[in-house]
Motif scaffolding. Structure first.
Motif, mmCIF file in Angstrom:
data_model
loop_
_atom_site.group_PDB
_atom_site.id
_atom_site.type_symbol
_atom_site.label_atom_id
_atom_site.label_comp_id
_atom_site.label_asym_id
_atom_site.label_seq_id
_atom_site.Cartn_x
_atom_site.Cartn_y
_atom_site.Cartn_z
ATOM 1 N N ASP A 60 -130.628 19.711 -24.291
ATOM 2 C CA ASP A 60 -129.608 18.831 -24.863
ATOM 3 C C ASP A 60 -130.017 18.389 -26.273
ATOM 4 O O ASP A 60 -131.215 18.263 -26.559
ATOM 5 C CB ASP A 60 -129.463 17.592 -23.967
ATOM 6 C CG ASP A 60 -128.107 16.910 -24.127
ATOM 7 O OD1 ASP A 60 -127.305 17.349 -24.965
ATOM 8 O OD2 ASP A 60 -127.865 15.939 -23.384
ATOM 9 N N ASP A 61 -129.025 18.172 -27.138
ATOM 10 C CA ASP A 61 -129.276 17.678 -28.494
ATOM 11 C C ASP A 61 -130.338 18.503 -29.209
ATOM 12 O O ASP A 61 -131.204 17.952 -29.902
ATOM 13 C CB ASP A 61 -129.723 16.204 -28.463
ATOM 14 C CG ASP A 61 -128.710 15.316 -27.764
ATOM 15 O OD1 ASP A 61 -127.523 15.681 -27.752
ATOM 16 O OD2 ASP A 61 -129.103 14.266 -27.233
ATOM 17 N N GLU B 128 -121.776 20.712 -29.301
ATOM 18 C CA GLU B 128 -121.292 19.418 -28.805
ATOM 19 C C GLU B 128 -120.520 18.697 -29.904
ATOM 20 O O GLU B 128 -120.734 18.952 -31.088
ATOM 21 C CB GLU B 128 -122.480 18.520 -28.452
ATOM 22 C CG GLU B 128 -123.238 18.908 -27.227
ATOM 23 C CD GLU B 128 -124.211 17.786 -26.893
ATOM 24 O OE1 GLU B 128 -123.812 16.874 -26.169
ATOM 25 O OE2 GLU B 128 -125.344 17.812 -27.401
HETATM 26 MG MG MG Z 1 -126.052 16.076 -26.228
#
Ligand code: MG
Ligand code: C2E
Ligand code: MG
Ligand code: MG
Length: 293
Positions: A181-182, A242
């Motif tokens: 994530d990220d 995202e």
């Molecule tokens: Mg994220």
């Protein structure tokens, strides 16, 4: 995305340290009773395949509204839960509910059912019971492991501990997918990509902002996004963007070869029926995803 870009999440609190402490302890108390009263809810944000706009998955996002203080950002609830030792319980609640929902989609939609993508905190990853717990939950709710993805940040994946690596290996061996994530906002040490069974990189929304003019990004963002896509594909991983907020961003990402995307342009996080509604239109006909571009 100012928050995601590295600003201090607690700037509000810092304005007055004393109030901050008081607020934190009020929230912590609230968190405890919220768990008992089942006051949390989950929202689901569609993840679409950029090639054709079909929703293939959904990220599970925690929501909590404190009776007096209103909605509490999930990062704050999660931080507090870690601090006061409730993350095990809260994390299991999210996983179980998320998997139950995914099992319903799987039962109703079969092959077209979206997978769920559940965020795990670093603390949860270090819980020795994680893999067994999760495999048992999948079994109990009747969800194939391939319908579950786990999202972990770079900082959670870093570090030499063998326990988390073994847990992820065990889960991956059953078909659970692991996503970072990220990606790109944590550390630049990529060694964990060699060690761990990662299947997907998620590009943080902060970088997507800068893809097109008129946002807060810089020309470097375009190069960064292109590089992450190339890195992912070079390692045989899929890549999700995202925070896609405009048609322009969606189009550009598709032309850059990005596999998947999520963001307000496609759908805000919503009730679980947001997914079937995107997949099945009036009279059971498939929805034409083309207008998204
Ligand atoms: Mg994220
Ligand atoms: P994340 O995992 O990176 O989730 C994406 C965040 O971006 C979500 O914020 C989502 O609502 C938001 N978002 C989606 N599309 C857009 C868009 O187009 N523009 C903008 N500006 N934002 C968009 P949210 O729901 O506030 O969650 C924030 C963070 O809290 C998550 O970031 C995740 O790190 C954490 N989180 C949420 N739920 C859970 C959970 O159940 N467990 C754990 N450990 N963390 C959670
Ligand atoms: Mg996430
Ligand atoms: Mg995050």
């Amino acid at each position: 995305w100012a928050k995601a870009a590295g600003g201090d999440r607690y700037e509000v609190y810092d304005a007055n340290r004393h109030d901050a402490q008081a607020l934190r302890s009020t929230l912590a108390k609230g968190l405890r009773s919220a768990l008992h009263r089942d006051d949390f809810t989950l929202r689901y944000q569609p993840i679409v395949r950029l090639a054709d706009g079909v929703p293939i998955g959904a990220e599970v996002l925690l929501r909590w509204t404190h009776p007096e203080h209103g909605p509490v950002a999930p990062e704050i609830s999660i931080d507090l839960a870690e601090e006061i030792g409730l993350i095990g319980q809260l994390g299991r609640w999210v996983l179980t509910r998320g998997c139950q929902q995914a099992a319903r989609w799987y039962r109703d939609l079969g092959d077209r059912a979206p997978f769920v993508s559940v965020n795990l905190s670093a603390r949860q990853l270090h819980d020795v019971g994680l893999a067994d717990d999760l495999l048992r939950t999948l079994d109990e709710v009747g969800l194939p492991a391939s319908q579950l993805q786990l999202e972990l940040t770079e900082s959670a994946l870093l570090g030499p501990a063998q326990g988390p690596a073994d847990a992820l290996e065990a889960l991956a061996a059953h078909g659970v997918r692991v996503a970072v994530d990220d990606f790109g906002t944590g550390y630049s040490n990529l060694a964990y990509l060699r060690r761990l069974p990662v299947r997907e990189l998620k590009i943080a929304g902060a970088f997507i902002d800068g893809l097109t003019p008129g946002h807060s990004g810089t020309p470097a963002d375009r190069q960064i996004v292109a590089s992450v896509i190339a890195l992912a594909h070079g390692l045989n991983l899929t890549v999700t963007a995202e925070g896609v907020e405009t048609r322009e961003q969606a189009r550009l990402l598709r032309s850059m070869g990005c596999d998947h995307a999520q963001g307000w342009w496609f759908a805000r996080p919503g009730e679980p029926d947001v997914l079937p509604r995107m997949l099945v239109g009036e009279g059971g006909k498939p929805v034409d995803p083309v207008p998204m571009y």
